[in-house]
Design a protein around this motif. Structure first.
Motif, short mmCIF file in Angstrom:
data_model
loop_
_atom_site.label_atom_id
_atom_site.label_comp_id
_atom_site.label_asym_id
_atom_site.label_seq_id
_atom_site.Cartn_x
_atom_site.Cartn_y
_atom_site.Cartn_z
N ASP A 260 0.87 -1.17 0.00
CA ASP A 260 0.00 0.00 0.00
C ASP A 260 0.91 1.21 0.00
O ASP A 260 2.06 1.11 0.40
CB ASP A 260 -0.83 0.04 1.30
CG ASP A 260 -2.17 -0.63 1.15
OD1 ASP A 260 -2.79 -0.44 0.08
OD2 ASP A 260 -2.58 -1.32 2.09
N TRP A 261 0.38 2.35 -0.40
CA TRP A 261 1.17 3.57 -0.27
C TRP A 261 1.00 4.09 1.15
O TRP A 261 -0.09 4.48 1.55
CB TRP A 261 0.70 4.60 -1.29
CG TRP A 261 1.15 4.27 -2.67
CD1 TRP A 261 0.37 3.74 -3.66
CD2 TRP A 261 2.46 4.43 -3.21
NE1 TRP A 261 1.13 3.55 -4.79
CE2 TRP A 261 2.41 3.96 -4.55
CE3 TRP A 261 3.67 4.90 -2.70
CZ2 TRP A 261 3.52 3.96 -5.38
CZ3 TRP A 261 4.78 4.89 -3.53
CH2 TRP A 261 4.70 4.43 -4.85
N VAL A 262 2.08 4.05 1.90
CA VAL A 262 2.00 4.53 3.28
C VAL A 262 3.02 5.63 3.51
O VAL A 262 4.14 5.56 2.99
CB VAL A 262 2.22 3.39 4.30
CG1 VAL A 262 1.00 2.53 4.44
CG2 VAL A 262 3.43 2.54 3.93
N PRO A 263 2.64 6.65 4.29
CA PRO A 263 3.62 7.67 4.62
C PRO A 263 4.69 7.02 5.51
O PRO A 263 4.36 6.35 6.48
CB PRO A 263 2.82 8.70 5.42
CG PRO A 263 1.39 8.37 5.21
CD PRO A 263 1.33 6.92 4.89
N PHE A 294 6.26 8.89 0.70
CA PHE A 294 5.46 7.67 0.68
C PHE A 294 6.30 6.49 0.27
O PHE A 294 7.20 6.62 -0.56
CB PHE A 294 4.32 7.81 -0.34
CG PHE A 294 3.25 8.75 0.11
CD1 PHE A 294 2.21 8.31 0.91
CD2 PHE A 294 3.29 10.09 -0.26
CE1 PHE A 294 1.23 9.17 1.33
CE2 PHE A 294 2.31 10.96 0.16
CZ PHE A 294 1.27 10.51 0.96
N SER A 299 2.80 -2.35 5.25
CA SER A 299 3.16 -1.54 6.42
C SER A 299 3.52 -2.39 7.63
O SER A 299 4.46 -2.07 8.36
CB SER A 299 2.04 -0.56 6.75
OG SER A 299 0.86 -1.25 7.04
N HIS B 192 -5.59 5.27 1.61
CA HIS B 192 -4.46 6.17 1.36
C HIS B 192 -4.75 7.58 1.89
O HIS B 192 -3.92 8.17 2.57
CB HIS B 192 -4.19 6.19 -0.14
CG HIS B 192 -3.17 7.19 -0.55
ND1 HIS B 192 -1.85 7.04 -0.21
CD2 HIS B 192 -3.27 8.35 -1.22
CE1 HIS B 192 -1.18 8.08 -0.68
NE2 HIS B 192 -2.01 8.89 -1.30
N ARG B 195 -4.56 7.69 5.61
CA ARG B 195 -3.18 7.72 6.12
C ARG B 195 -2.59 9.12 6.03
O ARG B 195 -1.90 9.58 6.93
CB ARG B 195 -2.30 6.75 5.33
CG ARG B 195 -2.63 5.32 5.61
CD ARG B 195 -1.50 4.41 5.20
NE ARG B 195 -1.79 3.05 5.58
CZ ARG B 195 -2.37 2.17 4.76
NH1 ARG B 195 -2.67 2.52 3.53
NH2 ARG B 195 -2.62 0.95 5.17
N THR B 199 -1.46 11.46 9.14
CA THR B 199 -0.13 12.04 9.27
C THR B 199 -0.22 13.53 9.55
O THR B 199 0.50 14.06 10.40
CB THR B 199 0.69 11.77 7.98
OG1 THR B 199 0.63 10.37 7.71
CG2 THR B 199 2.13 12.18 8.14
N ALA B 219 -0.31 -1.51 12.76
CA ALA B 219 -0.04 -1.78 11.34
C ALA B 219 -1.00 -2.80 10.76
O ALA B 219 -1.22 -3.86 11.34
CB ALA B 219 1.40 -2.25 11.18
#
Lengths: 416, 230
Positions: A260-263, A294, A299, B192, B195, B199, B219
């Motif tokens: 997944d795209w995670v910061p 990213f 994750s 996404h 998230r 942040t 997680a």
């Protein structure tokens, strides 16, 4: 089939290439040739070395898949000889018979190097036949006018047989060596695992036994010490079992990497949170780009990898020394570096630290030597790399490089 | 702590069951034990416990199914026990109606803290007009958020996320739950966005966003807003 081919070729001896195409293009003829060649060859092989023959050719022939495999190997051998024939044909203006034999020999060598003994021997016989048939006058017959050519054939055959046998033997020896090495690693691993599992178990069992023993009268402080030992050793076991399971799951490919795209910020802060107890008051400097970075990663797994690196840095550096974490986008990859100010890596340890159960010289540090192995396995499962090196000014630095595919989905800022 | 609260422990391993019973009874809870799903469902009907501790690996029915069945008729908090690495299973249990989870092996303090949170939520103690955890103060009535004495300015989405977390303070809140709370039932796959907003929220509300203490990430599962236990 050879008769038919002969007849066809006799009718038009002019263009060898076209006729070769015609012969090899005929699938039925090819299948026939293969069957005939295999039959001849098996017979020859058994006659040559009956004991081995049975083991090497007949055993693998049982079972459809294996016989299919073996047949494909013979096809490859035939293809190699065909290629050699083509090369010899195209270069016949410059080469004499001895050179041509060498080209065939090269084909046999290649087959021996890649495949098993059977196809290699088959290639040797086929080479002699092809050389005689196509390039020794009278052409397109197996007749030989000049008896001296028999010497060439004999030499080609003998050298082909020896070379193929030797090549295969060398390869088998190399394989055996690799297998032995693997076996040794496996038994070392088993020894390490059983040692690391048994030690805490022995301690737990012993402590519990003392507590249960009516004859033993431990003082209150001793009693508490024994109970703490049971708890701590159980923690150690749990840690080891978790690492082992994780490693097994990663090695066997059971783990599905759910990217997944995670910061990165999120994963990192979560990892830092998990090692909080070990950090105590240690200074941790985190340098991240101002723009949210990213990473395309699983994750949970990436967090686990970072936890292992952080735990490692905490264990192998003085409690008051700072940790530095930095990350940046480098082209199509994201680099994450975790650096400490400990004693750094001993020379040659840069690779070995990732080996299963490898422990750096300082045995006072607790652990089983699996953390970095797990970490590396996780990073590999993401198609990334993990590198260990010493930093200038002292200390070790571990750098993760994660290749990124595509771009994170666009994000629209909302009005505050 | 609510003294004498009834806790149903659904665990097939006798050793773990024994240790849970000893721990909980030592803290003044009344403990009921069930060794399998069928027995657990019957006992839950008969005794109506205040909290359920549910091991997901049961011999007869899948633990997730037990959670779903319990949730179909009761709002009693369900605390799930599961092994690390089975995030999908945890999410499944949470989505089926479980309230929180503990990863085996867990510490006693962690277990007790989770039970306290569960009981607090079950007692219907809706968060007061002002929620406070460490330096973070959320004034739900006036929709204002403070870190220490500084007021933080949140976007509408950030505020919605924060409120969802405050309403479930101390408990894990799954991605799905947050998405539905903020974007409605058709949130789809906006994990996404979530998230990114989280942040931003951290950057605004944490003293050190890289070492967040107020919002923790579970997680693969979701987020948790920490409550400073009194």
């Amino acid at each position: 089939m050879c008769e038919g081919a002969q007849a066809t070729l006799r009718r038009s001896p002019g263009d060898v290439q076209r006729d070769l195409r015609r012969i090899f293009g005929d699938r039925r003829a090819l299948a026939g040739a293969r069957r005939a060649a295999a039959a001849v060859f098996c017979g020859a092989a058994r006659a040559w070395n009956p004991g081995r023959g049975r083991r090497f050719w007949l055993a693998p022939m049982s079972g459809f898949a294996e016989s299919f495999w073996v047949r494909t190997h013979y096809l490859f051998a035939a293809a190699a000889v065909f290629c050699a024939t083509l090369i010899v044909h195209l270069t016949r203006a410059w080469f004499d018979l001895a050179d041509q034999a060498m080209i065939y020999l090269l084909g046999v060598l290649l087959v021996a190097a890649r495949l098993s003994r059977g196809p290699a021997l088959f290639a040797a016989f086929l080479s002699v036949a092809a050389l005689d048939f196509f390039f020794v006058p009278p052409f397109f017959t197996f007749d030989v006018t000049d008896k001296r050519h028999y010497v060439t054939f004999a030499v080609l055959l003998v050298v082909g047989l020896i070379v193929s046998t030797q090549t295969v033997r060398i390869r088998e020896q190399a394989n055996a060596r690799i297998e032995a090495e693997r076996e040794r690693t496996r038994s070392n691993l088993l020894a390490a695992v059983s040692h690391d599992l048994r030690t805490p178990l022995a301690s737990i069992r012993g402590s519990a036994e003392v507590l249960l023993d009516p004859a033993a009268v431990p003082s209150e402080s001793e009693r508490r010490a024994l109970l703490s030992a049971i708890r701590d050793e159980a923690d150690r076991l749990a840690h080891l079992v978790t690492d082992l399971l994780e490693l097994t799951r990663l090695d066997s490919g059971v783990v599905r990497v759910k990217k997944d795209w995670v910061p990165l910020e999120e994963v990192l802060s979560s990892a830092l949170h998990r090692v909080e107890a070990g950090l105590v008051d240690r200074a941790v400097e985190v340098r991240l780009p101002d723009v949210m970075l990213f990473v395309s990663a699983d994750s949970a797994l990436l967090e686990q990898a970072l936890v292992h690196l952080l735990e490692n840095a905490i264990k192998y550096s003085p409690p008051s020394s700072p940790l530095e974490i930095s990350a940046s986008q480098q082209g199509a990859s994201v680099m994450i570096a975790i650096a400490d100010r400990g004693p750094g890596l001993a020379p040659g340890d840069e690779q070995r630290v990732f080996d299963k159960f490898y422990r750096a010289a300082d045995q006072k540090v607790p652990g089983a030597g699996l953390g970095l192995t797990v970490c590396q396995a996780i990073i590999f499962s993401h198609g990334g790399t993990l590198r260990a090196e010493n930093r200038s000014g002292g200390g070790a630095c571990f750098t993760i490089t994660l290749p990124q595919e595509g771009e994170p989905p666009p994000f629209e800022e909302e009005a505050a | 702590m609510i003294a004498g609260a009834k806790i149903l422990v659904i665990e097939d391993d006798p050793q773990v069951a024994r240790f849970l019973r000893a721990t909980l009874e030592g803290r003044g809870y009344r403990v009921l034990s069930a060794e399998n799903g069928v027995e657990a469902l019957v006992m839950a009907q008969q005794h109506v416990p205040e909290v359920v501790i549910l091991d997901l690996g049961l011999p007869d029915i899948d633990g997730v199914e037990v959670a779903r069945k319990l949730r179909s008729w009761s709002r009693m908090p369900i605390l799930v026990l599961s092994a690390r690495g089975l995030e999908a299973q945890k999410v499944e249990a949470l989505d089926a109606g479980a309230d929180d989870y503990l990863t085996k092996p867990f510490g006693v303090q962690e277990l007790l803290a989770r039970i306290r949170v569960a009981l607090r939520h079950a007692s219907g103690a809706t968060p007061g007009a002002v929620f406070q955890s460490g330096p973070l103060r959320v004034d739900l009535e006036h929709r204002r958020v403070f870190v220490g004495s500084q007021e933080a300015h949140l976007t509408p989405i950030e505020y919605k996320i924060l409120v969802a977390l405050v309403q479930n303070a101390g408990k894990v809140v799954t991605h799905k739950h947050l998405l539905e709370n903020v974007w409605g039932p058709n949130a789809g796959d906006r994990a996404h966005y979530l998230r990114v907003h989280m942040t931003h929220l951290r950057r605004k509300l944490e003293t050190d966003p890289a070492r967040s203490r107020v919002f923790t990430t579970e997680a693969g599962v979701g987020y948790r807003l920490h409550v400073e236990d009194a």
